[in-house]
Design a protein around this motif. Sequence first.
Motif, PDB file in Angstrom:
ATOM      1  N   VAL A 135       0.836  -1.204   0.000  1.00 55.92           N
ATOM      2  CA  VAL A 135       0.000   0.000   0.000  1.00 55.92           C
ATOM      3  C   VAL A 135       0.866   1.248   0.000  1.00 55.92           C
ATOM      4  N   PHE A 136       1.904   1.236   0.807  1.00 53.77           N
ATOM      5  CA  PHE A 136       2.748   2.428   0.914  1.00 53.77           C
ATOM      6  C   PHE A 136       3.747   2.552  -0.240  1.00 53.77           C
ATOM      7  N   GLU A 137       4.077   1.424  -0.836  1.00 53.51           N
ATOM      8  CA  GLU A 137       4.909   1.495  -2.035  1.00 53.51           C
ATOM      9  C   GLU A 137       4.116   2.128  -3.177  1.00 53.51           C
ATOM     10  N   ALA A 138       2.811   1.801  -3.234  1.00 52.28           N
ATOM     11  CA  ALA A 138       1.943   2.405  -4.247  1.00 52.28           C
ATOM     12  C   ALA A 138       1.801   3.903  -3.990  1.00 52.28           C
ATOM     13  N   LEU A 139       1.708   4.272  -2.711  1.00 53.63           N
ATOM     14  CA  LEU A 139       1.617   5.689  -2.358  1.00 53.63           C
ATOM     15  C   LEU A 139       2.891   6.420  -2.774  1.00 53.63           C
ATOM     16  N   ARG A 140       4.042   5.772  -2.528  1.00 54.06           N
ATOM     17  CA  ARG A 140       5.317   6.390  -2.899  1.00 54.06           C
ATOM     18  C   ARG A 140       5.410   6.566  -4.422  1.00 54.06           C
ATOM     19  N   GLU A 161       9.807  14.234  -0.355  1.00 49.44           N
ATOM     20  CA  GLU A 161       9.149  15.197   0.533  1.00 49.44           C
ATOM     21  C   GLU A 161       7.624  15.074   0.440  1.00 49.44           C
ATOM     22  N   GLU A 162       7.115  14.932  -0.772  1.00 48.02           N
ATOM     23  CA  GLU A 162       5.669  14.761  -0.946  1.00 48.02           C
ATOM     24  C   GLU A 162       5.196  13.459  -0.313  1.00 48.02           C
ATOM     25  N   PHE A 163       5.987  12.398  -0.500  1.00 45.92           N
ATOM     26  CA  PHE A 163       5.619  11.107   0.092  1.00 45.92           C
ATOM     27  C   PHE A 163       5.546  11.195   1.618  1.00 45.92           C
ATOM     28  N   GLN A 164       6.563  11.808   2.226  1.00 45.27           N
ATOM     29  CA  GLN A 164       6.579  11.923   3.682  1.00 45.27           C
ATOM     30  C   GLN A 164       5.366  12.710   4.189  1.00 45.27           C
ATOM     31  N   LYS A 165       5.017  13.761   3.463  1.00 48.55           N
ATOM     32  CA  LYS A 165       3.869  14.580   3.855  1.00 48.55           C
ATOM     33  C   LYS A 165       2.569  13.778   3.756  1.00 48.55           C
ATOM     34  N   PHE A 169       2.326  10.527   3.667  1.00 44.59           N
ATOM     35  CA  PHE A 169       2.421   9.399   4.597  1.00 44.59           C
ATOM     36  C   PHE A 169       1.959   9.826   5.996  1.00 44.59           C
ATOM     37  N   ARG A 170       2.473  10.957   6.434  1.00 45.39           N
ATOM     38  CA  ARG A 170       2.107  11.447   7.764  1.00 45.39           C
ATOM     39  C   ARG A 170       0.618  11.777   7.844  1.00 45.39           C
ATOM     40  N   THR A 171       0.103  12.399   6.794  1.00 45.04           N
ATOM     41  CA  THR A 171      -1.317  12.729   6.771  1.00 45.04           C
ATOM     42  C   THR A 171      -2.173  11.469   6.874  1.00 45.04           C
TER      43      THR A 171
END
Length: 300
Positions: A51-56, A63-67, A69-71
């Motif tokens: 799921v998070f690899e797809a988000l990345r 920077e966008e991914f970290q933002k 991810f945190r949200t």
Amino acid sequence: MFQNIAIFVKMKGIPKDIKTSLDLENVEKANAFITRYYSKKYGSEAKAKAVFEALRADCNSEEEFQKRFRTKVLKDMYIFQLHKLLKPFLSAKNMTMLIKNLFGFKKSKRGQQLKKEMSKIDADFKHLIQPAFEEVYAKSNHNKTQTINLIKSQFKFTLASTRKELGYPDPRTFNQWLYCFFKEDHPNEGVPKHKYSSLGEKNGYLNFDEYLEIVSAFMLTYDETTFNLSNIEDLHHRFENERYIQRKVLKQLTNNNYELLSEKLEDAADLNNLELPDKFRNVPFKIVSILKKELAEYID
């Protein structure tokens, strides 16, 4: 699976020593907790990772991914809702303030919105968040007791502030009722004593349990053992309007039959092992609730 995500570190309002006791500032544990949570949410750690690899892959930069991810973490774990739920408790200095805070929150737009979400939040806490938390932050009964005592120690009370909170500006009147509820026998001493006599007024510091014992003695009904915060409307009305009733007003309960009132007051006191003052006014809510029960049985 996750690195440098200490979700609890910046939880506003939680005292630092409580965070330390619960080990909430441990980044390694915070990452482990989030890993376990998402593994439960998506069925396995591998599925959560996907799921998070797809988000990345959907992000244009780290920077966008970290933002994002945190949200996602904040949203999935209801951190903002948790802040809203905790605020009435964290800002309360006594029972009256807590009840007022909870009453106000329940009536607010935020409270009404949160009410609509509670079914889903409760289910996720029960099946996902709580199990993951306990697996990572498991504590012995001793440590749990230590943490509870640490939370209690954050509150500061005095006998004088408690007296004023319960509506008794005159220490003599308040002491009469303390003696009624907490009488102690000292046959060799001429002055009547109660459990809190030695505290005095100015320096009469109370710990959390002592404070709660006094407030409960005055403000619980005859058949209650704890304050039911789920019925906050009733408690709010009680603390705002019924902390005490003047004795002359009590006569209305017996159609101004003062003899019947005195009789039932004595019956109520005897049945509950209480010793009423010889002369008194500003009758505590607890005594009034016992009296109403006696009068209801008398009428029946």
